[in-house]
Motif scaffolding. Structure first.
Motif, PDB file in Angstrom:
ATOM      1  N   ILE A  55       0.837  -1.203   0.000  1.00 22.10           N
ATOM      2  CA  ILE A  55       0.000   0.000   0.000  1.00 22.10           C
ATOM      3  C   ILE A  55       0.875   1.258   0.000  1.00 22.10           C
ATOM      4  CG2 ILE A  55      -1.632   1.344   1.400  1.00 22.10           C
ATOM      5  CD1 ILE A  55      -3.062  -1.352   1.980  1.00 22.10           C
ATOM      6  N   ALA A  56       1.982   1.213   0.741  1.00 20.49           N
ATOM      7  CA  ALA A  56       2.909   2.361   0.764  1.00 20.49           C
ATOM      8  C   ALA A  56       3.539   2.571  -0.617  1.00 20.49           C
ATOM      9  CB  ALA A  56       3.990   2.148   1.821  1.00 20.49           C
ATOM     10  N   GLY A  57       3.756   1.471  -1.359  1.00 22.81           N
ATOM     11  CA  GLY A  57       4.237   1.574  -2.738  1.00 22.81           C
ATOM     12  C   GLY A  57       5.704   1.960  -2.840  1.00 22.81           C
ATOM     13  N   GLY A  58       6.086   2.489  -4.014  1.00 18.10           N
ATOM     14  CA  GLY A  58       7.478   2.865  -4.245  1.00 18.10           C
ATOM     15  C   GLY A  58       8.218   1.871  -5.115  1.00 18.10           C
ATOM     16  N   PHE A  59       7.488   0.901  -5.684  1.00 18.21           N
ATOM     17  CA  PHE A  59       8.152  -0.110  -6.505  1.00 18.21           C
ATOM     18  C   PHE A  59       8.171   0.234  -7.994  1.00 18.21           C
ATOM     19  CE2 PHE A  59       6.993  -2.219  -2.573  1.00 18.21           C
ATOM     20  CZ  PHE A  59       8.201  -2.810  -2.231  1.00 18.21           C
ATOM     21  N   GLY A  60       7.684   1.418  -8.309  1.00 19.91           N
ATOM     22  CA  GLY A  60       7.777   1.907  -9.682  1.00 19.91           C
ATOM     23  C   GLY A  60       7.121   0.993 -10.692  1.00 19.91           C
ATOM     24  N   GLU A  61       7.855   0.756 -11.783  1.00 19.25           N
ATOM     25  CA  GLU A  61       7.321  -0.034 -12.903  1.00 19.25           C
ATOM     26  C   GLU A  61       7.407  -1.540 -12.671  1.00 19.25           C
ATOM     27  OE1 GLU A  61       5.961   1.244 -16.003  1.00 19.25           O
ATOM     28  OE2 GLU A  61       5.802   2.788 -14.465  1.00 19.25           O
ATOM     29  N   ARG A  62       8.079  -1.928 -11.606  1.00 15.81           N
ATOM     30  CA  ARG A  62       8.284  -3.371 -11.383  1.00 15.81           C
ATOM     31  C   ARG A  62       6.937  -4.073 -11.188  1.00 15.81           C
ATOM     32  NH1 ARG A  62      11.440  -0.029  -8.846  1.00 15.81           N
ATOM     33  NH2 ARG A  62      13.710  -0.147  -9.050  1.00 15.81           N
ATOM     34  N   ALA A  63       6.752  -5.185 -11.881  1.00 18.41           N
ATOM     35  CA  ALA A  63       5.519  -5.959 -11.692  1.00 18.41           C
ATOM     36  C   ALA A  63       5.514  -6.518 -10.269  1.00 18.41           C
ATOM     37  CB  ALA A  63       5.462  -7.087 -12.707  1.00 18.41           C
ATOM     38  N   GLN A  64       4.372  -6.456  -9.627  1.00 19.16           N
ATOM     39  CA  GLN A  64       4.269  -6.920  -8.237  1.00 19.16           C
ATOM     40  C   GLN A  64       3.363  -8.141  -8.160  1.00 19.16           C
ATOM     41  OE1 GLN A  64       3.303  -3.366  -5.815  1.00 19.16           O
ATOM     42  NE2 GLN A  64       4.263  -2.272  -7.508  1.00 19.16           N
ATOM     43  N   ILE A  65       3.986  -9.245  -7.769  1.00 21.82           N
ATOM     44  CA  ILE A  65       3.300 -10.536  -7.729  1.00 21.82           C
ATOM     45  C   ILE A  65       3.411 -11.058  -6.296  1.00 21.82           C
ATOM     46  CG2 ILE A  65       3.344 -12.898  -8.649  1.00 21.82           C
ATOM     47  CD1 ILE A  65       4.892 -11.640 -11.111  1.00 21.82           C
ATOM     48  N   VAL A  66       2.300 -11.532  -5.747  1.00 21.28           N
ATOM     49  CA  VAL A  66       2.340 -12.045  -4.380  1.00 21.28           C
ATOM     50  C   VAL A  66       2.148 -13.552  -4.394  1.00 21.28           C
ATOM     51  CG1 VAL A  66       1.208 -12.067  -2.122  1.00 21.28           C
ATOM     52  CG2 VAL A  66       1.455  -9.905  -3.367  1.00 21.28           C
ATOM     53  N   ARG A  67       3.131 -14.269  -3.847  1.00 23.10           N
ATOM     54  CA  ARG A  67       2.954 -15.715  -3.722  1.00 23.10           C
ATOM     55  C   ARG A  67       2.314 -16.020  -2.371  1.00 23.10           C
ATOM     56  NH1 ARG A  67       7.539 -20.400  -4.583  1.00 23.10           N
ATOM     57  NH2 ARG A  67       8.298 -19.769  -2.532  1.00 23.10           N
ATOM     58  N   ILE A  68       1.088 -16.494  -2.417  1.00 23.92           N
ATOM     59  CA  ILE A  68       0.371 -16.838  -1.187  1.00 23.92           C
ATOM     60  C   ILE A  68       0.639 -18.299  -0.843  1.00 23.92           C
ATOM     61  CG2 ILE A  68      -1.451 -15.127  -1.606  1.00 23.92           C
ATOM     62  CD1 ILE A  68      -3.259 -17.407  -2.586  1.00 23.92           C
ATOM     63  N   ASN A  69       0.217 -18.700   0.339  1.00 29.11           N
ATOM     64  CA  ASN A  69       0.251 -20.119   0.678  1.00 29.11           C
ATOM     65  C   ASN A  69      -0.933 -20.805  -0.004  1.00 29.11           C
ATOM     66  OD1 ASN A  69       2.440 -20.627   2.910  1.00 29.11           O
ATOM     67  ND2 ASN A  69       1.474 -18.665   3.439  1.00 29.11           N
ATOM     68  N   GLY A  70      -0.807 -22.102  -0.225  1.00 31.17           N
ATOM     69  CA  GLY A  70      -1.880 -22.862  -0.866  1.00 31.17           C
ATOM     70  C   GLY A  70      -3.123 -22.912   0.012  1.00 31.17           C
ATOM     71  N   PHE A  71      -4.266 -23.204  -0.605  1.00 31.50           N
ATOM     72  CA  PHE A  71      -5.521 -23.266   0.157  1.00 31.50           C
ATOM     73  C   PHE A  71      -5.667 -24.570   0.936  1.00 31.50           C
ATOM     74  CE2 PHE A  71      -6.600 -20.147  -3.225  1.00 31.50           C
ATOM     75  CZ  PHE A  71      -6.643 -19.056  -2.378  1.00 31.50           C
ATOM     76  N   ASP A  72      -4.698 -25.461   0.770  1.00 30.10           N
ATOM     77  CA  ASP A  72      -4.692 -26.671   1.592  1.00 30.10           C
ATOM     78  C   ASP A  72      -3.871 -26.453   2.869  1.00 30.10           C
ATOM     79  OD1 ASP A  72      -2.312 -26.374   0.239  1.00 30.10           O
ATOM     80  OD2 ASP A  72      -2.032 -28.518  -0.158  1.00 30.10           O
ATOM     81  N   THR A  73      -3.458 -25.194   3.098  1.00 33.85           N
ATOM     82  CA  THR A  73      -2.769 -24.869   4.343  1.00 33.85           C
ATOM     83  C   THR A  73      -3.684 -23.973   5.173  1.00 33.85           C
ATOM     84  OG1 THR A  73      -1.790 -22.760   3.662  1.00 33.85           O
ATOM     85  CG2 THR A  73      -0.600 -24.773   3.047  1.00 33.85           C
ATOM     86  N   GLU A  74      -3.295 -23.728   6.413  1.00 35.47           N
ATOM     87  CA  GLU A  74      -4.134 -22.876   7.268  1.00 35.47           C
ATOM     88  C   GLU A  74      -3.974 -21.389   6.929  1.00 35.47           C
ATOM     89  OE1 GLU A  74      -2.338 -22.334  11.434  1.00 35.47           O
ATOM     90  OE2 GLU A  74      -1.373 -24.202  10.729  1.00 35.47           O
ATOM     91  N   TRP A  75      -3.006 -21.039   6.038  1.00 35.24           N
ATOM     92  CA  TRP A  75      -2.711 -19.614   5.796  1.00 35.24           C
ATOM     93  C   TRP A  75      -3.283 -19.040   4.501  1.00 35.24           C
ATOM     94  CZ3 TRP A  75       1.626 -23.056   6.423  1.00 35.24           C
ATOM     95  CH2 TRP A  75       1.999 -23.225   7.755  1.00 35.24           C
ATOM     96  N   GLY A  76      -3.558 -19.902   3.545  1.00 33.99           N
ATOM     97  CA  GLY A  76      -3.904 -19.442   2.200  1.00 33.99           C
ATOM     98  C   GLY A  76      -5.028 -18.412   2.149  1.00 33.99           C
ATOM     99  N   LYS A  77      -6.161 -18.741   2.759  1.00 38.03           N
ATOM    100  CA  LYS A  77      -7.324 -17.842   2.717  1.00 38.03           C
ATOM    101  C   LYS A  77      -7.010 -16.488   3.357  1.00 38.03           C
ATOM    102  CE  LYS A  77     -11.225 -19.766   1.035  1.00 38.03           C
ATOM    103  NZ  LYS A  77     -11.890 -21.048   1.303  1.00 38.03           N
ATOM    104  N   ASP A  78      -6.337 -16.516   4.505  1.00 38.73           N
ATOM    105  CA  ASP A  78      -5.996 -15.259   5.200  1.00 38.73           C
ATOM    106  C   ASP A  78      -4.997 -14.438   4.382  1.00 38.73           C
ATOM    107  OD1 ASP A  78      -7.650 -15.742   7.337  1.00 38.73           O
ATOM    108  OD2 ASP A  78      -6.080 -16.604   8.613  1.00 38.73           O
ATOM    109  N   ASP A  79      -4.069 -15.107   3.734  1.00 44.15           N
ATOM    110  CA  ASP A  79      -3.104 -14.390   2.884  1.00 44.15           C
ATOM    111  C   ASP A  79      -3.865 -13.579   1.839  1.00 44.15           C
ATOM    112  OD1 ASP A  79      -0.972 -15.565   4.184  1.00 44.15           O
ATOM    113  OD2 ASP A  79      -0.534 -17.019   2.583  1.00 44.15           O
ATOM    114  N   LEU A  80      -4.784 -14.249   1.156  1.00 45.45           N
ATOM    115  CA  LEU A  80      -5.513 -13.585   0.072  1.00 45.45           C
ATOM    116  C   LEU A  80      -6.372 -12.450   0.626  1.00 45.45           C
ATOM    117  CD1 LEU A  80      -5.994 -13.675  -2.978  1.00 45.45           C
ATOM    118  CD2 LEU A  80      -8.004 -15.088  -2.527  1.00 45.45           C
ATOM    119  N   ALA A  81      -7.071 -12.711   1.699  1.00 42.96           N
ATOM    120  CA  ALA A  81      -7.961 -11.692   2.274  1.00 42.96           C
ATOM    121  C   ALA A  81      -7.156 -10.464   2.704  1.00 42.96           C
ATOM    122  CB  ALA A  81      -8.719 -12.278   3.456  1.00 42.96           C
ATOM    123  N   THR A  82      -5.971 -10.689   3.245  1.00 43.86           N
ATOM    124  CA  THR A  82      -5.167  -9.571   3.763  1.00 43.86           C
ATOM    125  C   THR A  82      -4.578  -8.729   2.635  1.00 43.86           C
ATOM    126  OG1 THR A  82      -4.608 -10.874   5.709  1.00 43.86           O
ATOM    127  CG2 THR A  82      -3.219  -8.960   5.263  1.00 43.86           C
TER     128      THR A  82
END
Ligand code: COA
Ligand code: MG
Length: 285
Positions: A55-82
């Motif tokens: 949200i603070a940004g500053g990464f310019g033109e660089r493509a920003q990709i987020v690798r979340i945890n899989g949905f078969d783990t306890e973290w996946g859904k929360d990663d995406l929601a956050t």
């Protein structure tokens, strides 16, 4: 493809300093990692830190990709929601086995206005996923494949790059058939520049758009190897010129440096120039 993906740097989302540093690195894209590079006890902190950082940004033109945890783990859904409200360009789903995994993620993205535009990238790193590469590439919102060669080597029992060539090429075929970006796996020995350069060159010659990287020391090599060389740019210009002259004479074939140039070679030459232009404008930005 309009933007280059020569250098795609993983950064553990738990590492504030590394994320800060990325703002100064000439990388084409960043994968902010919440999955395997983040320890279990750091998962929640990393997720919150990543949201603030994006949200603070500053990464310019660089493509920003987020690798979340899989949905078969306890973290996946929360990663995406956050991270949804930070509106990343793409979410990278690990250990994709089939189109169903992508469809499930696409349904979640569809349900949130913040992620209306978010693309999906897939880690290609399981034997089943590789065998299903074509249906995965055709799934909704798909925009890119990342080869997960460490996981793949583990699952295959493979001990060499050669042992993974079939998998790499199956994914390239599927990516090209469906117009996706396709980037090669990481080179683990991040201080070995010569080894990295050789593996980048091999990946480039196969047709990959670029290489995933784990350390800033690898960036310059990937950028250089995956960019068209001055000789390639010069040849492309001469091929286009010669072909246009041939066409003006009513001929369909030209000859440059002793080799025939047809329509299809001109298409490749134009793609080379477009890539060189895209790199130049990304570097100017
Ligand atoms: N992205 C951005 N910056 C990075 C970085 C990365 N992947 N890896 C290191 N840096 C930064 C460090 O923060 C440090 O910056 P500073 O000088 O401002 O402090 C600088 O580069 C030099 O780092 P160095 O000390 O050489 O490395 P390290 O010991 O801190 O880290 C690794 C080495 C391998 C642990 C680290 O590079 C890393 O975590 N890489 C990513 C691993 C990953 O994401 N794996 C998942 C996919 S395979
Ligand atoms: Mg993996």
């Amino acid at each position: 493809m309009t933007r280059p993906y020569r250098s795609v740097l993983y950064i553990p989302a738990s590492r504030d300093r590394a994320m800060e540093k990325a703002k100064t690195l000439p990388v084409d894209a960043i994968i902010f990692d919440l999955e395997d590079a983040v320890a279990v006890e750091e998962k929640a902190n990393a997720r919150a830190l990543l949201k603030d950082t994006l949200i603070a940004g500053g990464f310019g033109e660089r493509a920003q990709i987020v690798r979340i945890n899989g949905f078969d783990t306890e973290w996946g859904k929360d990663d995406l929601a956050t991270i949804a409200s930070a509106r990343p360009q793409a979410v990278l789903l690990p250990k994709v086995n089939g189109a169903g995994d992508i469809e499930a993620l696409a349904d979640l993205l569809d349900a949130d206005p913040d992620t209306a535009e978010t693309q999906i990238w897939a880690m290609m790193e399981t034997p089943l996923g590789i065998l299903n590469a074509a249906e995965i590439a055709a799934a909704p919102r798909m925009a890119g494949f990342v080869m997960g060669t460490n996981d793949l080597a583990k699952d295959l029992g493979a001990r060499s790059r050669e042992a993974m060539l079939t998998s790499l090429q199956l994914c390239l075929l599927a990516a090209r058939a469906h117009g996706l970006v396709c980037v090669d796996g990481v080179y683990n020995a991040f201080r070995d520049e010569e080894g990295l350069a050789a593996e980048c060159a091999q990946g480039r010659d196969f047709g990959f758009d670029g290489k995933t990287l784990i350390h800033p020391a690898q960036v310059a090599t990937a950028n250089a190897v995956f960019a068209p060389s001055p000789e390639e740019v010069d040849l492309a210009r001469r091929q286009i010129e010669a072909f246009e002259e041939a066409e003006a004479r009513g001929e369909g074939v030209a000859v440059v440096d002793g080799k025939i140039v047809e329509n299809l070679h001109v298409a490749t030459a134009r793609a080379t120039l477009a890539k060189a232009d895209a790199i130049a404008s990304a570097e100017a930005a």
